[in-house]
Design a protein around this motif. Structure first.
Motif, short mmCIF file in Angstrom:
data_model
loop_
_atom_site.label_atom_id
_atom_site.label_comp_id
_atom_site.label_asym_id
_atom_site.label_seq_id
_atom_site.Cartn_x
_atom_site.Cartn_y
_atom_site.Cartn_z
N ASP A 1 0.86 -1.19 -0.12
CA ASP A 1 0.06 -0.01 -0.32
C ASP A 1 0.80 1.11 -0.01
OD1 ASP A 1 0.62 -0.54 2.56
OD2 ASP A 1 -0.87 0.58 3.51
N VAL A 2 2.18 1.19 -0.07
CA VAL A 2 3.04 2.20 0.02
C VAL A 2 3.48 2.50 -1.39
CG1 VAL A 2 5.17 3.46 0.85
CG2 VAL A 2 3.95 2.08 2.46
N VAL A 3 3.19 3.75 -2.07
CA VAL A 3 3.75 3.82 -3.40
C VAL A 3 5.17 4.09 -3.35
CG1 VAL A 3 3.24 5.10 -5.35
CG2 VAL A 3 1.51 4.99 -3.85
N ALA A 4 5.66 3.41 -4.47
CA ALA A 4 7.19 3.58 -4.62
C ALA A 4 7.55 4.84 -5.20
CB ALA A 4 7.89 2.44 -5.83
N THR A 5 8.65 5.60 -4.73
CA THR A 5 9.15 6.91 -5.15
C THR A 5 10.32 6.97 -5.37
OG1 THR A 5 9.30 7.54 -2.78
CG2 THR A 5 7.10 8.01 -3.84
N SER A 6 10.85 7.78 -6.16
CA SER A 6 12.25 7.99 -6.47
C SER A 6 12.65 9.13 -5.85
CB SER A 6 12.56 7.96 -7.90
OG SER A 6 11.95 9.26 -8.46
N PRO B 1 11.51 12.35 -2.50
CA PRO B 1 10.68 12.34 -1.27
C PRO B 1 9.52 13.38 -1.62
CG PRO B 1 12.89 13.25 -0.74
CD PRO B 1 12.83 12.57 -2.00
N VAL B 2 10.11 14.17 -2.55
CA VAL B 2 9.15 15.41 -2.87
C VAL B 2 8.82 15.23 -4.24
CG1 VAL B 2 8.79 17.79 -2.96
CG2 VAL B 2 10.01 16.91 -1.23
N ALA B 3 7.52 15.43 -4.82
CA ALA B 3 7.05 15.22 -6.25
C ALA B 3 8.02 16.28 -6.81
CB ALA B 3 5.55 15.51 -6.20
N LEU B 4 8.46 15.83 -7.87
CA LEU B 4 9.19 16.76 -9.13
C LEU B 4 8.10 17.04 -10.30
CD1 LEU B 4 12.70 15.37 -8.69
CD2 LEU B 4 11.82 17.20 -7.54
#
Length: 99
Positions: free
Chosen positions: A49-54, A56-59
């Motif tokens: 349920d945790v979305v993978a991110t590259s 920490p802040v949306a770019l």
């Protein structure tokens, strides 16, 4: 129980064709074991349920509108060319056909 052993590090060194001294094997065994342990910790808390991110802040990329501007004429583009022919740059062949 450690997953990374000195024998495994030596084997990885052989696969990578890197000659490792005994001191390097000892140091790398500890370092690689620490890396594997930390990855295991992250894997424990990573859930579906945790979305993978590259990041920490949306770019978001910010682009300007693609508006054509002033362009060079053929004469302007070729004015400093060392050699030109039929409105094209003339260069020496690089594939060996002409030298």
């Amino acid at each position: 129980m450690s997953e990374i052993t000195p024998d495994l590090v030596r084997h990885l060194g052989v696969l990578a064709r890197i000659q490792l001294s005994d001191a390097e094997v000892e140091r790398l065994t500890g370092q690689l074991d620490s890396i594997v342990s930390n990855i295991a910790k992250v894997s424990e808390v990573a859930t579906a349920d945790v979305v993978a991110t590259s990041h920490p802040v949306a770019l978001e990329n910010v682009f300007r509108p693609d508006v054509p501007g002033a362009v060079l004429t053929v004469a302007q583009a070729l004015q400093n060319a060392p050699d030109a022919d039929d409105d094209r740059f003339r260069v020496t062949a690089i594939l060996g056909e002409e030298q």
